[in-house]
Design a protein around this motif. Sequence first.
Motif, PDB file in Angstrom:
ATOM      1  N   ILE A   2       1.170  -0.816  -0.355  1.00  0.00           N
ATOM      2  CA  ILE A   2       0.224  -0.138  -0.061  1.00  0.00           C
ATOM      3  C   ILE A   2       0.949   1.214  -0.094  1.00  0.00           C
ATOM      4  O   ILE A   2       2.053   1.409   1.211  1.00  0.00           O
ATOM      5  CB  ILE A   2      -1.082   0.479   1.304  1.00  0.00           C
ATOM      6  N   GLU A   3       0.688   1.746  -1.225  1.00  0.00           N
ATOM      7  CA  GLU A   3       1.534   3.464  -1.133  1.00  0.00           C
ATOM      8  C   GLU A   3       0.388   4.695  -0.806  1.00  0.00           C
ATOM      9  O   GLU A   3      -0.484   4.510  -1.733  1.00  0.00           O
ATOM     10  CB  GLU A   3       2.427   3.482  -2.433  1.00  0.00           C
ATOM     11  N   ILE A   4       0.407   5.604  -0.308  1.00  0.00           N
ATOM     12  CA  ILE A   4      -0.279   7.187  -0.387  1.00  0.00           C
ATOM     13  C   ILE A   4       0.828   7.830  -0.955  1.00  0.00           C
ATOM     14  O   ILE A   4       1.444   8.682  -0.342  1.00  0.00           O
ATOM     15  CB  ILE A   4      -0.422   7.376   1.095  1.00  0.00           C
ATOM     16  N   GLN A   5      -0.295   8.446  -2.155  1.00  0.00           N
ATOM     17  CA  GLN A   5       0.856   9.297  -2.808  1.00  0.00           C
ATOM     18  C   GLN A   5       0.248  11.113  -2.532  1.00  0.00           C
ATOM     19  O   GLN A   5      -1.216  10.360  -2.984  1.00  0.00           O
ATOM     20  CB  GLN A   5       1.286   9.423  -4.082  1.00  0.00           C
ATOM     21  N   SER A   6       0.957  11.571  -2.852  1.00  0.00           N
ATOM     22  CA  SER A   6       0.358  13.036  -2.511  1.00  0.00           C
ATOM     23  C   SER A   6      -0.372  13.344  -4.423  1.00  0.00           C
ATOM     24  O   SER A   6       0.630  13.602  -5.327  1.00  0.00           O
ATOM     25  CB  SER A   6       1.175  13.806  -2.168  1.00  0.00           C
ATOM     26  N   ALA A   7      -1.243  14.407  -4.198  1.00  0.00           N
ATOM     27  CA  ALA A   7      -2.206  14.665  -5.421  1.00  0.00           C
ATOM     28  C   ALA A   7      -1.208  15.603  -5.434  1.00  0.00           C
ATOM     29  O   ALA A   7      -1.391  17.064  -5.040  1.00  0.00           O
ATOM     30  CB  ALA A   7      -3.875  14.638  -5.765  1.00  0.00           C
ATOM     31  N   ASN A   8      -0.527  16.320  -6.632  1.00  0.00           N
ATOM     32  CA  ASN A   8       0.087  17.928  -6.807  1.00  0.00           C
ATOM     33  C   ASN A   8      -0.243  18.253  -8.061  1.00  0.00           C
ATOM     34  O   ASN A   8       0.116  19.785  -8.092  1.00  0.00           O
ATOM     35  CB  ASN A   8       1.746  17.419  -6.374  1.00  0.00           C
ATOM     36  N   ASN A   9      -0.307  17.445  -8.874  1.00  0.00           N
ATOM     37  CA  ASN A   9      -1.037  18.367 -10.286  1.00  0.00           C
ATOM     38  C   ASN A   9      -2.306  17.996 -11.150  1.00  0.00           C
ATOM     39  O   ASN A   9      -3.057  16.901 -10.742  1.00  0.00           O
ATOM     40  CB  ASN A   9      -0.206  18.148 -11.373  1.00  0.00           C
ATOM     41  N   LYS A  10      -2.979  17.811 -12.248  1.00  0.00           N
ATOM     42  CA  LYS A  10      -4.256  17.498 -12.792  1.00  0.00           C
ATOM     43  C   LYS A  10      -4.333  16.319 -13.034  1.00  0.00           C
ATOM     44  O   LYS A  10      -5.174  15.603 -13.411  1.00  0.00           O
ATOM     45  CB  LYS A  10      -4.104  18.332 -14.064  1.00  0.00           C
ATOM     46  N   PRO A  11      -3.074  15.448 -13.551  1.00  0.00           N
ATOM     47  CA  PRO A  11      -3.381  14.321 -13.951  1.00  0.00           C
ATOM     48  C   PRO A  11      -4.012  13.696 -12.437  1.00  0.00           C
ATOM     49  O   PRO A  11      -4.531  13.310 -12.606  1.00  0.00           O
ATOM     50  CB  PRO A  11      -2.694  13.766 -14.389  1.00  0.00           C
ATOM     51  N   ASP A  12      -3.260  13.461 -11.337  1.00  0.00           N
ATOM     52  CA  ASP A  12      -3.694  13.659 -10.142  1.00  0.00           C
ATOM     53  C   ASP A  12      -5.165  13.881  -9.660  1.00  0.00           C
ATOM     54  O   ASP A  12      -5.697  13.216  -9.810  1.00  0.00           O
ATOM     55  CB  ASP A  12      -2.860  13.893  -9.132  1.00  0.00           C
ATOM     56  N   TYR A  13      -5.606  15.145  -9.561  1.00  0.00           N
ATOM     57  CA  TYR A  13      -6.508  15.554  -9.764  1.00  0.00           C
ATOM     58  C   TYR A  13      -7.754  14.593 -10.153  1.00  0.00           C
ATOM     59  O   TYR A  13      -9.017  14.354  -9.848  1.00  0.00           O
ATOM     60  CB  TYR A  13      -7.101  16.754  -9.948  1.00  0.00           C
ATOM     61  N   LEU A  14      -7.385  14.552 -12.119  1.00  0.00           N
ATOM     62  CA  LEU A  14      -7.741  13.483 -12.488  1.00  0.00           C
ATOM     63  C   LEU A  14      -8.704  12.173 -12.313  1.00  0.00           C
ATOM     64  O   LEU A  14      -9.220  11.216 -12.409  1.00  0.00           O
ATOM     65  CB  LEU A  14      -8.139  13.874 -13.959  1.00  0.00           C
ATOM     66  N   LEU A  15      -7.377  11.849 -11.541  1.00  0.00           N
ATOM     67  CA  LEU A  15      -6.815  10.030 -11.385  1.00  0.00           C
ATOM     68  C   LEU A  15      -7.847  10.206 -10.113  1.00  0.00           C
ATOM     69  O   LEU A  15      -9.508   8.915 -10.129  1.00  0.00           O
ATOM     70  CB  LEU A  15      -5.929   9.900 -10.980  1.00  0.00           C
ATOM     71  N   GLY A  95     -11.186  -4.125   2.207  1.00  0.00           N
ATOM     72  CA  GLY A  95     -10.457  -5.892   2.967  1.00  0.00           C
ATOM     73  C   GLY A  95      -9.682  -5.968   3.196  1.00  0.00           C
ATOM     74  O   GLY A  95      -8.711  -7.133   3.762  1.00  0.00           O
ATOM     75  N   LYS A  96      -8.263  -5.250   2.087  1.00  0.00           N
ATOM     76  CA  LYS A  96      -7.254  -5.230   2.068  1.00  0.00           C
ATOM     77  C   LYS A  96      -5.874  -3.946   3.433  1.00  0.00           C
ATOM     78  O   LYS A  96      -5.143  -3.881   2.895  1.00  0.00           O
ATOM     79  CB  LYS A  96      -6.575  -5.150   0.981  1.00  0.00           C
ATOM     80  N   LYS A  97      -6.827  -3.770   3.995  1.00  0.00           N
ATOM     81  CA  LYS A  97      -6.197  -2.567   4.994  1.00  0.00           C
ATOM     82  C   LYS A  97      -6.080  -1.511   4.677  1.00  0.00           C
ATOM     83  O   LYS A  97      -4.940  -0.804   5.112  1.00  0.00           O
ATOM     84  CB  LYS A  97      -5.087  -3.571   5.805  1.00  0.00           C
ATOM     85  N   ILE A  98      -6.284  -1.796   3.588  1.00  0.00           N
ATOM     86  CA  ILE A  98      -5.859  -0.080   2.680  1.00  0.00           C
ATOM     87  C   ILE A  98      -6.693   1.389   3.372  1.00  0.00           C
ATOM     88  O   ILE A  98      -6.205   2.027   3.491  1.00  0.00           O
ATOM     89  CB  ILE A  98      -6.606   0.116   1.244  1.00  0.00           C
ATOM     90  N   GLY A  99      -7.604   0.727   4.111  1.00  0.00           N
ATOM     91  CA  GLY A  99      -8.468   2.148   4.609  1.00  0.00           C
ATOM     92  C   GLY A  99      -7.350   2.063   6.168  1.00  0.00           C
ATOM     93  O   GLY A  99      -7.335   3.327   6.744  1.00  0.00           O
ATOM     94  N   LYS A 100      -7.380   1.308   6.980  1.00  0.00           N
ATOM     95  CA  LYS A 100      -6.625   1.099   7.982  1.00  0.00           C
ATOM     96  C   LYS A 100      -5.011   1.700   8.221  1.00  0.00           C
ATOM     97  O   LYS A 100      -4.832   2.568   8.736  1.00  0.00           O
ATOM     98  CB  LYS A 100      -6.329  -0.177   8.515  1.00  0.00           C
TER      99      LYS A 100
END
Length: 163
Positions: A2-15, A95-100
């Motif tokens: 699990i990775e948590i990535q910062s949204a910093n640009n238009k492609p991230d916002y569109l994702l 159920g894959k512990k992403i929320g946790k």
Amino acid sequence: MIEIQSANNKPDYLLIEQLADTIWREHYPTIISIEQIDYMLAKFNSAKAIESQINEGSQFYYMVFNRVPAGYLAIKNEDDFLFLSKLYVKKEFRGKKIGKAALQFIDEEAKRYNLKSIQLKVNKYNTKSILAYEKLGFKKVKAMITDIGKGFIMDDYLLEKIL
């Protein structure tokens, strides 16, 4: 992984906009109307809305599970608490512990800012999410109804976790 990535640009916002569209349409039709889903996606979860919220101090992140985008979250540093405005995970990744993992990340961010608590709002009828938050230490503080325009309301509980 699990990775948590910062949204910093238009492609991230569109994702994130695409993730929101998928998640909301699979999760909310039994809780709110399709018309309200459409309205809330456009008003709060479109790339344009995300960019505006970031300009107002919110931080957006997307979660990746084994290199596949799996969800997103948004937080905002308030006076003495961290407001968790969004935390959503795609159905096939639940159920894959992403929320946790996301909530552990949020806890660390709140502590980094020396904040006393984390607060969030959750729809009163979103019972599975309420139970999940309560398992992770959140408690109901109050019930609230918020007018969000166009004849729609949010019928929520305010939840808080003291750090």
